[in-house]
Enzyme design. Structure first.
Site, PDB file in Angstrom:
ATOM      1  N   CYS A  54     -24.132  45.144  40.425  1.00 16.70           N
ATOM      2  CA  CYS A  54     -22.788  44.944  39.861  1.00 16.70           C
ATOM      3  C   CYS A  54     -21.828  44.252  40.828  1.00 16.70           C
ATOM      4  O   CYS A  54     -20.793  43.742  40.406  1.00 16.70           O
ATOM      5  CB  CYS A  54     -22.195  46.280  39.425  1.00 16.70           C
ATOM      6  SG  CYS A  54     -23.111  47.060  38.094  1.00 16.70           S
TER       7      CYS A  54
ATOM      8  N   GLN B 269     -27.831  55.017  36.591  1.00 21.14           N
ATOM      9  CA  GLN B 269     -26.380  54.964  36.742  1.00 21.14           C
ATOM     10  C   GLN B 269     -25.696  56.001  35.855  1.00 21.14           C
ATOM     11  O   GLN B 269     -24.637  56.528  36.215  1.00 21.14           O
ATOM     12  CB  GLN B 269     -25.875  53.566  36.410  1.00 21.14           C
ATOM     13  CG  GLN B 269     -26.182  53.109  34.998  1.00 21.14           C
ATOM     14  CD  GLN B 269     -25.590  51.751  34.677  1.00 21.14           C
ATOM     15  OE1 GLN B 269     -24.567  51.361  35.228  1.00 21.14           O
ATOM     16  NE2 GLN B 269     -26.222  51.027  33.770  1.00 21.14           N
TER      17      GLN B 269
ATOM     18  N   ARG C 178      -8.824  47.787  23.191  1.00 21.22           N
ATOM     19  CA  ARG C 178      -8.395  48.459  21.955  1.00 21.22           C
ATOM     20  C   ARG C 178      -6.885  48.628  22.046  1.00 21.22           C
ATOM     21  O   ARG C 178      -6.383  49.524  22.728  1.00 21.22           O
ATOM     22  CB  ARG C 178      -9.114  49.798  21.797  1.00 21.22           C
ATOM     23  CG  ARG C 178     -10.614  49.631  21.556  1.00 21.22           C
ATOM     24  CD  ARG C 178     -11.334  50.966  21.493  1.00 21.22           C
ATOM     25  NE  ARG C 178     -12.747  50.792  21.168  1.00 21.22           N
ATOM     26  CZ  ARG C 178     -13.701  50.521  22.058  1.00 21.22           C
ATOM     27  NH1 ARG C 178     -13.390  50.383  23.336  1.00 21.22           N
ATOM     28  NH2 ARG C 178     -14.961  50.383  21.676  1.00 21.22           N
TER      29      ARG C 178
ATOM     30  N   SER D  48     -18.074  51.483  31.212  1.00 22.69           N
ATOM     31  CA  SER D  48     -17.721  50.068  31.106  1.00 22.69           C
ATOM     32  C   SER D  48     -18.353  49.453  29.871  1.00 22.69           C
ATOM     33  O   SER D  48     -19.400  49.886  29.400  1.00 22.69           O
ATOM     34  CB  SER D  48     -18.187  49.320  32.357  1.00 22.69           C
ATOM     35  OG  SER D  48     -19.570  49.511  32.566  1.00 22.69           O
TER      36      SER D  48
ATOM     37  N   HIS E 145     -17.354  44.561  31.596  1.00 24.43           N
ATOM     38  CA  HIS E 145     -18.047  44.474  32.880  1.00 24.43           C
ATOM     39  C   HIS E 145     -19.229  43.514  32.750  1.00 24.43           C
ATOM     40  O   HIS E 145     -20.378  43.938  32.617  1.00 24.43           O
ATOM     41  CB  HIS E 145     -18.504  45.883  33.275  1.00 24.43           C
ATOM     42  CG  HIS E 145     -19.282  45.979  34.541  1.00 24.43           C
ATOM     43  ND1 HIS E 145     -19.276  45.020  35.530  1.00 24.43           N
ATOM     44  CD2 HIS E 145     -20.119  46.966  34.991  1.00 24.43           C
ATOM     45  CE1 HIS E 145     -20.055  45.411  36.526  1.00 24.43           C
ATOM     46  NE2 HIS E 145     -20.584  46.581  36.222  1.00 24.43           N
TER      47      HIS E 145
ATOM     48  N   GLY F 201     -26.091  49.232  41.725  1.00 21.18           N
ATOM     49  CA  GLY F 201     -27.387  49.853  41.552  1.00 21.18           C
ATOM     50  C   GLY F 201     -28.134  49.968  42.871  1.00 21.18           C
ATOM     51  O   GLY F 201     -28.055  49.082  43.725  1.00 21.18           O
TER      52      GLY F 201
END
Length: 394
Positions: A89, A155, A219, A245, A346, A378
């Protein structure tokens, strides 16, 4: 040693899974932000020495050295190479770190660093699944199995373990998830993202042409009642889809240059890369790495957390920035002030550069001095970087 300066940054608005960007090839999406970056900098494309791009799932549309493919698909000349980085990531944050190291050493003068992930096309974990489907083995070899026998690195498990370790209840996670949407909605409505976002031309389902300019996952009318009504991702867990995410498509890039290039080319300096760190941590809890990475980068900078005006800590799950803030005594009012990945998405390989682009622009808007980014990754690694704004407030 030369300094490393950020002289430009741009990102796409993120697209939701199977949403408005899902038909755009990731290489083309990456090339768009690269072209825009060169145009905004106002330099000849041949003055770029290298392109370093992050991407996580390197299979299918994202295989074959995506970084080089992005370079060849952009206005950069054939002589600009291109390389691909996978730090999970934090891939594009690592790309920025490599770029900074290159220009500080003066082996190169101008480097573009960024990333892309088309998660609608190349689903997370698809490289592993494709390997299994073709009998090519699993990532966990005999030695790793001996060190972590029977342990599944996940994760999702890590997010729950982090919430438990730092005593973050479901109620607080839901409230933070809601706040992410509220902050992102406010930033969008106030136009805070307009300067940093490149409009992406797209075709709608009916064939009409349109332009993608607003992060699709926000949202606008999110409520705490809706957050609390979501089921946990695992039985009796604390994390829900609302506090994780969002799967997203997107790209982002920054241009990094040293002192001599800035002077010769007349580049506008936006920020100086003040200090950098990358660490390894427990791969089982996995997502705790931003805490020691931040401690390390603050020590290298000779700063305290109180000296930092804004922090961007990736919301892989809500428990990550909340645990980070609790461990470091950070001010939640300075954390992810325009929302995070729970609302904005993400796009794995692009996220580090995406957060940097937002951080630079928000420091300029507020007239702040120091900004910090930290990202969990990770395998239990994490990158952190501190920048110092050097230009005028917007």
């Amino acid at each position: 040693m030369a300094q490393a300066y950020i002289v430009g940054g741009v990102r796409t608005a993120t697209g939701r899974k199977k949403g408005r960007l899902s038909k755009v090839h990731p290489v083309d999406l990456g090339a768009m932000v690269v072209d825009e970056l060169v145009d905004r900098a106002g330099i000849a494309a041949e003055r770029v020495d290298d392109l370093i791009f992050g991407v996580v799932s390197q299979v299918g549309a994202q295989a074959g050295n995506l970084g080089r493919n992005v370079a060849m698909s952009s206005k950069l000349p054939l002589e600009v190479p291109g390389v691909t980085v996978d730090r999970q990531c934090g891939s594009s944050l690592q790309a920025m770190q490599f770029a900074a190291q290159a220009v500080m050493s003066e082996t190169q003068d101008v480097v573009i660093a960024g990333g892309v992930e088309a998660m609608s096309t190349v689903e997370i974990g698809s490289n592993v699944r494709d390997g299994l489907a073709h009998g090519r083995g699993v990532p966990k070899g005999e030695r790793l199995e001996a060190g972590y026998p029977g342990i599944r690195f996940s994760q999702f498990d890590g997010a729950e373990l982090l919430a438990e370790k730092y005593d973050i209840p479901r109620e607080q996670l839901d409230e933070f998830g809601l706040l992410s949407h509220q902050r992102a909605a406010h930033a969008t409505q106030e136009g805070y993202f307009e300067r940093e976002v490149l409009p992406v031309p797209i075709a709608l389902e009916n064939g009409a042409a349109d332009s993608h300019v607003i992060d699709e996952g926000i949202r606008m009318n999110a409520s705490i009642e809706a957050m609390r009504g979501l089921n946990p991702l695992r039985e009796e867990g604390r994390i829900t889809a609302g506090t994780a995410s969002q799967i997203s498509d997107g790209a982002a890039a920054v241009m990094i240059a040293n002192d001599s290039a800035v002077a010769e080319l007349g580049l506008e300096v936006r920020a100086r890369i003040h200090s950098m760190a990358v660490i390894g941590s427990d791969p089982v809890i996995m997502l705790e790495g931003p805490i020691p990475a931040t401690e390390k980068v603050l020590e290298k900078a000779g700063l305290s957390i109180a000296d930092i005006d804004l922090y961007e800590v990736n919301e892989a799950f809500g428990s990550v920035p909340l645990a980070w803030a609790k461990a470091l005594g950070a001010d939640l009012e300075r954390l992810n002030v325009n929302g995070g990945a729970q609302a904005l998405g993400h796009p794995l390989g692009a996220t580090g550069a995406k957060l940097m682009v937002t951080l630079v622009h928000e420091l300029e808007r507020r007239g702040g001095r120091y900004g910090l980014i930290a990202i969990c990754e990770g395998g239990g690694t994490a990158n952190a970087m501190i920048i110092e704004r050097t230009g005028e407030a917007a």
